[in-house]
Design a protein around this motif. Structure first.
Motif, short mmCIF file in Angstrom:
data_model
loop_
_atom_site.label_atom_id
_atom_site.label_comp_id
_atom_site.label_asym_id
_atom_site.label_seq_id
_atom_site.Cartn_x
_atom_site.Cartn_y
_atom_site.Cartn_z
N GLN A 46 -0.43 11.62 -0.35
CA GLN A 46 0.05 11.20 -1.65
C GLN A 46 1.51 11.61 -1.83
O GLN A 46 1.91 12.69 -1.41
N ILE A 48 4.58 11.36 -4.98
CA ILE A 48 4.84 10.99 -6.38
C ILE A 48 6.27 11.38 -6.73
O ILE A 48 6.69 12.52 -6.50
N ARG A 60 -0.04 3.78 2.90
CA ARG A 60 -1.21 4.14 2.10
C ARG A 60 -2.51 3.76 2.79
O ARG A 60 -3.56 4.28 2.45
N PHE A 134 -4.45 15.22 -9.63
CA PHE A 134 -3.47 14.39 -8.92
C PHE A 134 -3.87 12.92 -8.93
O PHE A 134 -3.01 12.05 -8.98
N LYS A 135 -5.18 12.65 -8.90
CA LYS A 135 -5.63 11.25 -8.87
C LYS A 135 -5.26 10.54 -10.16
O LYS A 135 -4.72 9.43 -10.14
N ASN A 137 -2.91 11.40 -12.25
CA ASN A 137 -1.46 11.30 -12.31
C ASN A 137 -0.96 10.13 -11.46
O ASN A 137 -0.04 9.40 -11.86
N TYR A 138 -1.59 9.93 -10.31
CA TYR A 138 -1.20 8.81 -9.44
C TYR A 138 -1.51 7.47 -10.11
O TYR A 138 -0.68 6.55 -10.10
N TYR A 139 -2.71 7.36 -10.71
CA TYR A 139 -3.07 6.14 -11.42
C TYR A 139 -2.04 5.82 -12.50
O TYR A 139 -1.60 4.67 -12.65
N ARG A 141 1.12 6.74 -12.87
CA ARG A 141 2.45 6.37 -12.38
C ARG A 141 2.42 4.99 -11.70
O ARG A 141 3.36 4.20 -11.85
N PHE A 142 1.35 4.71 -10.97
CA PHE A 142 1.29 3.42 -10.29
C PHE A 142 1.08 2.29 -11.30
O PHE A 142 1.68 1.21 -11.17
N LYS A 174 -4.93 1.44 -1.82
CA LYS A 174 -5.89 2.44 -1.35
C LYS A 174 -7.32 1.94 -1.47
O LYS A 174 -7.74 1.06 -0.74
#
Length: 277
Positions: A46, A48, A60, A134-135, A137-139, A141-142, A174
């Motif tokens: 990951q 970010i 990815r 983190f998951k 947060n990734y969602y 931002r993406f 992913k």
């Protein structure tokens, strides 16, 4: 003689310390016309960035040891990297028109910690471990990136009583599919949202034809509104686990009004689902 030995030892140690290469990288500079490569001791799981004027790209689909950083002019930000073993690396990133270093070989010793830190058994009994999600947060931002970029899908739109539902993009990343959509209220009444659903419908053939529906539970929802006021548009993202369907099935996107009848159902074909961006 003893004083000379002490002085010699001091000079030798000082020289050795000065000769050691720096391993701590606090700031990484990038620009928009060169790729800055970062090589890590373990494959990247990951990456970010804290601002949209910095872009960190990595594979990815198949984990690799390196990623590429680019930047456009703007304020400094930060870059967070997580390796597949849970090691965490954090840097300040800045835009610079002329950069000297294009390749960084990151040692494991510069990791700031691990995603799942080890603790003593005695500590685990009384102290809960608080981990950053983190998951999620990734969602976030993406999804934020998807709603701001130019969309690439064909026309998928349905209108009913001044309410326009449109799918602007379906993106695979992913293990998930991201449904990027807009809901526009061109009526003179506010639209109170009851629910938004995605279902897979299968038409059973035979003498007694019937429909079977499978609800797709989202893993994340971004900007799904409770109310869309008159002459306003909401842009949102619905994230579900990746899937594919046969030509005997279709996906139904249903937008339902609370205490109202301006309900919209939009059909999505198997070709669209099976060929996301």
């Amino acid at each position: 003689m003893k004083k000379h030995l002490i002085l010699f030892s001091f000079i030798l140690v000082s020289t050795f310390v000065k000769a050691q290469p720096k391993t701590v990288i606090d700031t990484i500079y990038a620009n928009d016309h060169k790729n800055v490569a970062l090589f890590f001791p373990n494959p990247i799981r990951q990456g970010i960035t804290g601002s949209e004027n910095f872009v960190f790209t990595y594979n990815r689909d198949k984990e690799q040891y390196f990623g590429l950083l680019q930047a456009t002019p703007g304020k400094e930000s930060n870059l967070l990297i997580i390796n597949n073993n849970g090691s965490i690396f954090s840097y300040i990133v800045r835009y610079k028109e002329q950069i000297e270093t294009l390749n960084y070989f990151i040692p494991d010793s510069t990791s700031i910690g691990n995603e799942k830190p080890f603790t003593r058994a005695a500590d685990n009994q009384n102290k809960p471990i608080e981990l950053f999600d983190f998951k999620t947060n990734y969602y976030e931002r993406f999804c934020s990136y998807l709603v701001k970029r130019r969309q690439l899908i064909g026309k998928l739109k349905k209108r009913h009583d001044g309410i326009i539902l449109k799918i602007e993009n379906i993106v695979f990343d992913k293990e998930e599919l991201y449904f990027v959509m807009t809901v526009e209220n061109k009526s003179t009444l506010d639209y109170d949202v009851n629910f938004l659903n995605l279902t897979i419908q299968t038409l059973k053939k035979g003498k007694k034809k019937s429909l079977q529906s499978l609800y797709l539970k989202p893993v994340f929802e971004y900007n799904v509104p409770l109310k869309i006021k008159e002459n306003q548009t909401a842009k949102l993202v619905y994230v579900v686990p990746k899937f594919s369907i046969s030509d005997e099935r279709k996906v139904i996107l249903e937008f339902n009004e609370k205490n109202g009848e301006r309900n919209i159902k939009l059909n999505i074909s198997d070709k669209t689902i099976n060929n996301p961006n």
